[in-house]
Design a protein around this motif. Structure first.
Motif, PDB file in Angstrom:
ATOM      1  N   ARG A 588       0.863  -1.187   0.000  1.00 27.16           N
ATOM      2  CA  ARG A 588       0.000   0.000   0.000  1.00 27.16           C
ATOM      3  C   ARG A 588       0.899   1.237   0.000  1.00 27.16           C
ATOM      4  O   ARG A 588       1.840   1.326   0.784  1.00 27.16           O
ATOM      5  CB  ARG A 588      -0.857   0.055   1.260  1.00 27.16           C
ATOM      6  CG  ARG A 588      -1.787  -1.119   1.393  1.00 27.16           C
ATOM      7  CD  ARG A 588      -3.210  -0.713   1.020  1.00 27.16           C
ATOM      8  NE  ARG A 588      -4.137  -1.778   1.337  1.00 27.16           N
ATOM      9  CZ  ARG A 588      -4.510  -2.742   0.495  1.00 27.16           C
ATOM     10  NH1 ARG A 588      -4.022  -2.778  -0.722  1.00 27.16           N
ATOM     11  NH2 ARG A 588      -5.363  -3.679   0.859  1.00 27.16           N
ATOM     12  N   ILE A 589       0.555   2.175  -0.887  1.00 23.70           N
ATOM     13  CA  ILE A 589       1.324   3.421  -0.969  1.00 23.70           C
ATOM     14  C   ILE A 589       0.644   4.475  -0.090  1.00 23.70           C
ATOM     15  O   ILE A 589      -0.577   4.648  -0.133  1.00 23.70           O
ATOM     16  CB  ILE A 589       1.375   3.920  -2.436  1.00 23.70           C
ATOM     17  CG1 ILE A 589       2.026   2.851  -3.346  1.00 23.70           C
ATOM     18  CG2 ILE A 589       2.101   5.261  -2.543  1.00 23.70           C
ATOM     19  CD1 ILE A 589       3.480   2.563  -3.081  1.00 23.70           C
ATOM     20  N   VAL A 590       1.467   5.176   0.694  1.00 24.39           N
ATOM     21  CA  VAL A 590       0.951   6.226   1.575  1.00 24.39           C
ATOM     22  C   VAL A 590       1.621   7.545   1.186  1.00 24.39           C
ATOM     23  O   VAL A 590       2.847   7.599   1.027  1.00 24.39           O
ATOM     24  CB  VAL A 590       1.269   5.900   3.053  1.00 24.39           C
ATOM     25  CG1 VAL A 590       0.701   6.970   3.978  1.00 24.39           C
ATOM     26  CG2 VAL A 590       0.731   4.527   3.429  1.00 24.39           C
ATOM     27  N   ALA A 591       0.826   8.594   1.003  1.00 27.41           N
ATOM     28  CA  ALA A 591       1.371   9.903   0.634  1.00 27.41           C
ATOM     29  C   ALA A 591       0.579  10.989   1.355  1.00 27.41           C
ATOM     30  O   ALA A 591      -0.472  10.723   1.933  1.00 27.41           O
ATOM     31  CB  ALA A 591       1.291  10.091  -0.877  1.00 27.41           C
ATOM     32  N   LEU A 592       1.133  12.201   1.277  1.00 24.00           N
ATOM     33  CA  LEU A 592       0.456  13.323   1.943  1.00 24.00           C
ATOM     34  C   LEU A 592      -0.940  13.551   1.385  1.00 24.00           C
ATOM     35  O   LEU A 592      -1.852  13.958   2.097  1.00 24.00           O
ATOM     36  CB  LEU A 592       1.264  14.599   1.734  1.00 24.00           C
ATOM     37  CG  LEU A 592       2.121  15.101   2.885  1.00 24.00           C
ATOM     38  CD1 LEU A 592       2.776  16.415   2.514  1.00 24.00           C
ATOM     39  CD2 LEU A 592       1.319  15.237   4.180  1.00 24.00           C
ATOM     40  N   LYS A 593      -1.073  13.311   0.056  1.00 19.43           N
ATOM     41  CA  LYS A 593      -2.376  13.525  -0.586  1.00 19.43           C
ATOM     42  C   LYS A 593      -2.818  12.236  -1.259  1.00 19.43           C
ATOM     43  O   LYS A 593      -1.991  11.533  -1.854  1.00 19.43           O
ATOM     44  CB  LYS A 593      -2.270  14.639  -1.625  1.00 19.43           C
ATOM     45  CG  LYS A 593      -1.903  15.967  -0.987  1.00 19.43           C
ATOM     46  CD  LYS A 593      -1.697  17.054  -1.990  1.00 19.43           C
ATOM     47  CE  LYS A 593      -1.184  18.297  -1.266  1.00 19.43           C
ATOM     48  NZ  LYS A 593      -0.778  19.358  -2.176  1.00 19.43           N
ATOM     49  N   VAL A 594      -4.099  11.939  -1.190  1.00 28.06           N
ATOM     50  CA  VAL A 594      -4.571  10.649  -1.691  1.00 28.06           C
ATOM     51  C   VAL A 594      -4.426  10.523  -3.208  1.00 28.06           C
ATOM     52  O   VAL A 594      -4.277   9.423  -3.748  1.00 28.06           O
ATOM     53  CB  VAL A 594      -6.025  10.370  -1.217  1.00 28.06           C
ATOM     54  CG1 VAL A 594      -7.039  11.198  -1.988  1.00 28.06           C
ATOM     55  CG2 VAL A 594      -6.346   8.894  -1.307  1.00 28.06           C
ATOM     56  N   GLY A 595      -4.408  11.695  -3.894  1.00 29.72           N
ATOM     57  CA  GLY A 595      -4.205  11.655  -5.347  1.00 29.72           C
ATOM     58  C   GLY A 595      -2.855  11.071  -5.708  1.00 29.72           C
ATOM     59  O   GLY A 595      -2.646  10.578  -6.812  1.00 29.72           O
ATOM     60  N   GLY A 596      -1.909  11.137  -4.771  1.00 29.22           N
ATOM     61  CA  GLY A 596      -0.607  10.519  -4.986  1.00 29.22           C
ATOM     62  C   GLY A 596       0.536  11.514  -4.946  1.00 29.22           C
ATOM     63  O   GLY A 596       0.379  12.647  -4.507  1.00 29.22           O
ATOM     64  N   ALA A 597       1.690  11.053  -5.402  1.00 25.86           N
ATOM     65  CA  ALA A 597       2.881  11.894  -5.396  1.00 25.86           C
ATOM     66  C   ALA A 597       3.492  11.865  -6.788  1.00 25.86           C
ATOM     67  O   ALA A 597       3.384  10.865  -7.504  1.00 25.86           O
ATOM     68  CB  ALA A 597       3.875  11.352  -4.370  1.00 25.86           C
ATOM     69  N   LYS A 598       4.133  13.001  -7.150  1.00 26.13           N
ATOM     70  CA  LYS A 598       4.801  13.069  -8.458  1.00 26.13           C
ATOM     71  C   LYS A 598       6.235  12.601  -8.249  1.00 26.13           C
ATOM     72  O   LYS A 598       7.020  13.259  -7.548  1.00 26.13           O
ATOM     73  CB  LYS A 598       4.765  14.506  -8.969  1.00 26.13           C
ATOM     74  CG  LYS A 598       5.151  14.620 -10.396  1.00 26.13           C
ATOM     75  CD  LYS A 598       4.806  16.005 -10.918  1.00 26.13           C
ATOM     76  CE  LYS A 598       4.998  16.019 -12.425  1.00 26.13           C
ATOM     77  NZ  LYS A 598       4.788  17.324 -12.973  1.00 26.13           N
ATOM     78  N   LEU A 599       6.574  11.457  -8.806  1.00 30.66           N
ATOM     79  CA  LEU A 599       7.885  10.869  -8.554  1.00 30.66           C
ATOM     80  C   LEU A 599       8.970  11.600  -9.351  1.00 30.66           C
ATOM     81  O   LEU A 599       8.674  12.408 -10.246  1.00 30.66           O
ATOM     82  CB  LEU A 599       7.864   9.381  -8.908  1.00 30.66           C
ATOM     83  CG  LEU A 599       6.802   8.556  -8.156  1.00 30.66           C
ATOM     84  CD1 LEU A 599       6.924   7.076  -8.496  1.00 30.66           C
ATOM     85  CD2 LEU A 599       6.914   8.738  -6.641  1.00 30.66           C
ATOM     86  N   ALA A 600      10.243  11.283  -9.042  1.00 28.55           N
ATOM     87  CA  ALA A 600      11.372  11.998  -9.652  1.00 28.55           C
ATOM     88  C   ALA A 600      11.351  11.876 -11.175  1.00 28.55           C
ATOM     89  O   ALA A 600      11.766  12.796 -11.881  1.00 28.55           O
ATOM     90  CB  ALA A 600      12.672  11.454  -9.088  1.00 28.55           C
ATOM     91  N   ASP A 601      10.847  10.757 -11.691  1.00 31.06           N
ATOM     92  CA  ASP A 601      10.836  10.591 -13.156  1.00 31.06           C
ATOM     93  C   ASP A 601       9.625  11.256 -13.803  1.00 31.06           C
ATOM     94  O   ASP A 601       9.360  11.063 -14.982  1.00 31.06           O
ATOM     95  CB  ASP A 601      10.890   9.100 -13.519  1.00 31.06           C
ATOM     96  CG  ASP A 601       9.625   8.350 -13.068  1.00 31.06           C
ATOM     97  OD1 ASP A 601       8.733   8.993 -12.448  1.00 31.06           O
ATOM     98  OD2 ASP A 601       9.527   7.138 -13.327  1.00 31.06           O
TER      99      ASP A 601
END
Ligand code: HDE
Length: 703
Positions: A588-601
Motif C-alpha cells: 500500500r502506498i501512503v502519501a500526503l495527498k490521496v491523489g498521490g505523489a509526483k515521482l522523480a521521473d
C-alpha cells in the motif's frame, strides 16, 4: 436469489412511469442524478408490488401543508425501517462471516459413521463466523478479547455446528455461572461503560472470586487475544465430544483449527492505536483478502482418546478449564477449510446465522462436560428471542442443504406451505409422509450412575496447574506481555483489594509473575495467596502453547506500507514493491495527498491512503522512500514521524533510501536488524517476516 428480488427482476420489462415529481425534489434534482452503470433498472415498488412514482416527497395537503396519514407509501417505508434491527447477540455480537468449504483429507471411519468425517475428498459447504465476545455489534474489531470461531457445516446428513473459540479453555466449569461471568465482563450497569473491555472492576472482581478462571486468565492476558488478522487465529471446539462408529463404540475427540498463514498477534500499544485508525480492521482485512482471491485456510485436526486413556490424565477432560497438551495426545490432521465467498448481505447471513452446539449429525455425540450440557440448552433458547420465531431454520443461511422433512407446523413467519391432511407421525393416511429411519441419529449407549446433587468431580478442583503450565511454556517476551497486560488491566481497577486478590492468585501460578505484577501496580506488600482446594502439579512446559514461533516463513497475508512524497525515486519504489509482492505481501502506498505523489521521473504514483489517516499500525512492515526535498516537507508533519516511530515501537521492519533516512533519523530510532537500507532489500524482506523482539526492551518499560 430471494423471492422479492425474483419478483422485481421478473418485472424489469415494465416501463417505469415518468418520475415527474423529481423536478420538485430537494435531495436529488433530476438533472444532477448520477448516471448509474448497467442496463435497465426495474421499477421501484412497495412491498405489495405497487410501482412508486415519487420516492423523494411524501404526500402533502398543499405545497406547504401537513403530511397526509393516507400516504401508504411513506408509512410502509418508515414502518419497515423502524423494525430493521433485531436484538443483537447477548455475547459474540460483533463478527465477520464468510462462506467456504471443508474438505476431508483423512478418514475417521474407524471411529465414526459421520459421512463428513469419513468421505475423503468430499467438499462440504460451510459458513464461518468469527466474533469478539464482550462488545456490541457496533464495537471495534480489536479489543483485548477472546474470538468466537463458529463453523456451520452443511453436511449431507444435516447441519453440524462446531461453535468454538480461539482459545482452547474457558473461564468456568459449569454453565450455571455463565450469566454472572458475562454480566461481570459487560459494561458496568450503572455507568454504561466500558464497552468491550475486561479492564474494569466488575470483571476482575468476579475473576478474583473465581479460581477456576485462572487458566483462562493466563490465555486472555497473552497476545492470543490481540490477533493480527482473523486469518491468523487458531480455533478450538474446547469441549470433548464423542465419535461413534458402526459398532456403536465411542471415542472422545477434541477439535482444533490451525491457520495456514500461521499464528500472529499484534502488540498492545499497536492494538490500541489500530482501534482508532480502523474500527473494522479485521473485517476489512478479511473482505479484502477474499476479494483479492487470497482465501484463508485452516487445517482441521483432532485429538482422539478413550475413556481409559482419559482416566490417566492428571486432570478431568470434562472440565472446560483444562486442555489436553499436544505432547500428551498428538493432533491428527484430517481436513482443511477454505473460506472463499463473502456473503451477499451482511444482515441476511452474518447477523441471522444461528449456530448451536446441539446441531450434530449421526456419528457424533456430546460428552458430559457440564459447560457443554448448559450450552445445549442456551443457543436455541436465545435464538428464539433474537430471531423471533421457531422457524429461523428456514432462513437461507440456516437451512440444511440436504432434504429435511417432519410434522412440525405453523409458527411466526412460516415460509413453507405443507399440503395434505396429515400433520402427525406415525400415520396410516399418507403414503409419502416422513418416517423414522434406522440410520437416523442415535445417542451413544453410555451407562450413567451416581447420586443426584449440585456437585462437581473432585478433579475439577485443581485450578492452577495448567495456568502455571501455560505461563512457563511461553517465551520470555510472551511472559513479559502477560505480566504487562495484567498490570494494565488491574491498573484500571479502582478497588485495591481486587488488585491484591488477583496478585494472590498469581502466586500460585508463578512467583516471579506475581512479583512483576505487584511491582507494576506498586502494591505496598505482597498479598497472601488464597487457599487451594487441590495440590498444584508441576506439569512440564508445552511449547505448542506459544504464539511466537508459530508465524510462517512468508509474507502472505501481510501488508507493507510505503511512504512516498513528491520527488521519490520511482525505481526504488518499484524495486521494493516487487520484492514485497514476490514474497507474497500486499503493498500500500501512503502519501500526503490521496491523489498521490509526483515521482522523480515525472510519473504520478497514486496513493492507497492519505498519511493523516493511514498510520503504520495498519501495516506489518514499512518502507520510507523519499527525495531530500520530500523528507524536508514531511519533517513538518508529525504523522510522518509517528509513521516511523510507531513502526519501530511495534517491532516492525523498516526500510529506507537516502531521502528516507533523513526522516528516519528524526524519529530518533536505533539501528538494529530490522532497520534496513534499501540497498539490502533481502534483509528487509527477512526482517519483515517476523517481529524484532530483541528491540522491545529499548522501546517500552514492561513489567
Ligand atoms: Fe456461547 N453463546 N455460551 N460459548 N458462543 C452464544 O448464542 C453460552 C461458550 C460461542 O457466531 C449465544 O446465538 C453459554 C463456550 C460462540 O453466532 C448464547 C455458555 C464457547 C458464539 C451463548 C457459553 C462459546 C456463542 C449468544 C456457557 C466456546 C457465537 C447468541 C455454558 C466453545 C456464535 C447466540 C455466532 C454465542 C451461550 C460458553 C462459543 C447466549 C450459556 C465455552 C462462538 O446462547
Amino acid at each position: 436469489m430471494s423471492k422479492e428480488n425474483q419478483k422485481v427482476a421478473g418485472r424489469s420489462g415494465r416501463q417505469s412511469k415518468n418520475p415527474v415529481s423529481l423536478e420538485n425534489s430537494q435531495s436529488a434534482p433530476s438533472g444532477e442524478l448520477h448516471q448509474l452503470a448497467g442496463g435497465e433498472h426495474p421499477p421501484l415498488t412497495t412491498n405489495q408490488g405497487v410501482e412508486v412514482a415519487d420516492n423523494q416527497n411524501s404526500l402533502k395537503a398543499g405545497v406547504r401543508g401537513p403530511v397526509l396519514l393516507e400516504d401508504f407509501i411513506l408509512r410502509e417505508k418508515i414502518t419497515h425501517f423502524d423494525h430493521e434491527r433485531i436484538p443483537e447477540r447477548i455475547v459474540h455480537a460483533r463478527a465477520t462471516g464468510v462462506h467456504g468449504y471443508f474438505e476431508l483429507t483423512a478418514s475417521l471411519q474407524q471411529y465414526t459413521t459421520a459421512r463428513i468425517l469419513t468421505e475423503v475428498g468430499e467438499k462440504t459447504p460451510v459458513f464461518t463466523r468469527i466474533s469478539t465476545v464482550a462488545g456490541g455489534a457496533g464495537s471495534v474489531d480489536t479489543p483485548r478479547d477472546v474470538r468466537g470461531f463458529a463453523v456451520k457445516f452443511y453436511t449431507r446428513e444435516g447441519n453440524w455446528d462446531l461453535v468454538g473459540n480461539n482459545i482452547p479453555v474457558f473461564f468456568i466449569q459449569d454453565a450455571i455461572k455463565f450469566p454472572d461471568l458475562i454480566h461481570a465482563v459487560k459494561m458496568e450497569p450503572d455507568r454504561g461503560y466500558p464497552q468491550s473491555a475486561t479492564a474494569h472492576d466488575t470483571f476482575w472482581d468476579y475473576m478474583s472470586l473465581t479460581p477456576e478462571a485462572m487458566h483462562m486468565v493466563m490465555w486472555i492476558m497473552s497476545d492470543r487475544t490481540l490477533p493480527r488478522s482473523l486469518r491468523m487465529i487458531e480455533g478450538f471446539g474446547i469441549h470433548s465430544f464423542r465419535l461413534i462408529n458402526a459398532a456403536g463404540e465411542s471415542t472422545f475427540v477434541k477439535f482444533h483449527w490451525r491457520p495456514k498463514l500461521g499464528l500472529q498477534s499484534t502488540v498492545w500499544d499497536e492494538t490500541v492505536k489500530i482501534s482508532g485508525a480502523d474500527q473494522d480492521f479485521h473485517r476489512r482485512d478479511m473482505f479484502e483478502a477474499i476479494e483479492a482471491g487470497h482465501y484463508p485456510e485452516w487445517e482441521l485436526a483432532v485429538q482422539l482418546f478413550t475413556e481409559e486413556e482419559a482416566g490417566k490424565f492428571p486432570f478431568d477432560h470434562l472440565d472446560a478449564t483444562k486442555l489436553i497438551p499436544e505432547e500428551l495426545v498428538p493432533l491428527q490432521v484430517i481436513g482443511r477449510m477454505v473460506l472463499d465467498r463473502w456473503p451477499d448481505n451482511f444482515f441476511a447471513e452474518t447477523e441471522q446465522v444461528a449456530y448451536c452446539p446441539a446441531n450434530i449429525v449421526p456419528g457424533i455425540d456430546f460428552s458430559n462436560d457440564p459447560l457443554l450440557q448448559g450450552r445445549l440448552f442456551s443457543y436455541l433458547d436465545t435464538q428464539l428471542s433474537r430471531l423471533g420465531s421457531p422457524n429461523f431454520h428456514q432462513i437461507p443461511v440456516n437451512m440444511p442443504k440436504c432434504p429435511f422433512a417432519n410434522q412440525q407446523r405453523d409458527g411466526h413467519m412460516q415460509m413453507t406451505q405443507p399440503a395434505g391432511r396429515v400433520a402427525y407421525e406415525p400415520n396410516s393416511l399418507s403414503g409419502d409422509s416422513p418416517r423414522e429411519t434406522p440410520q437416523g441419529f442415535r445417542s451413544a449407549a453410555v451407562t450413567e450412575t451416581g447420586e443426584k446433587g449440585r456437585i462437581r468431580p473432585e478433579r475439577f478442583a485443581d485450578h492452577y496447574s495448567q495456568a502455571r503450565q501455560f505461563y512457563i511454556s511461553q517465551t520470555p517476551h510472551e511472559q513479559t506481555h502477560i505480566a504487562s497486560a495484567l498490570v494494565f488491566e488491574l491498573s484500571k481497577v479502582e478497588h485495591v483489594h481486587v488488585r491484591k486478590a488477583m496478585v494472590g492468585h498469581l502466586l500460585h501460578i508463578d512467583a516471579d509473575l506475581a512479583r512483576r505484577v505487584a511491582g507494576g501496580l506498586a502494591l505496598d506488600a505482597m498479598p497472601e495467596a488464597p487457599p487451594t482446594a487441590a495440590p498444584i502439579l508441576k506439569l512440564p512446559p508445552s511449547p505448542a502453547l506459544r504464539t511466537i514461533g508459530k508465524m510462517k516463513d512468508t509474507l502472505m497475508g501481510r501488508v507493507i506500507g510505503i511512504l512516498v512524497a513528491d520527488g521519490s525515486d520511482a525505481a526504488a519504489v518499484s524495486k521494493l514493491k516487487k520484492a514485497a509482492t514476490d514474497a507474497g505481501a500486499t503493498v500500500r502506498i501512503v502519501a500526503l495527498k490521496v491523489g498521490g505523489a509526483k515521482l522523480a521521473d515525472g510519473s504520478m504514483l497514486a496513493a492507497d491512503g492519505q498519511l493523516a489517516g493511514t498510520p503504520s499500525v495498519l501495516f506489518d512492515a514499512v518502507g520510507v522512500i523519499l527525495s531530500d526535498e520530500g523528507a524536508k516537507t514531511l519533517a513538518g508533519e508529525a504523522a510522518a514521524i509517528d509513521f516511523i516511530r510507531d513502526a519501530y515501537g511495534h517491532l516492525k521492519a523498516i526500510v529506507f533510501d537516502k531521502g528516507g533516512q533523513a526522516l528516519v533519523k528524526m524519529a530518533n530510532i536505533k539501528a538494529d536488524a530490522g532497520v534496513v537500507a534499501a540497498s539490502d532489500i533481502d534483509a528487509f524482506i527477512a526482517a519483515a517476516k517476523t517481529r524484532q523482539w530483541a528491540r522491545e526492551k529499548s522501546v517500552r518499560i514492561l513489567a
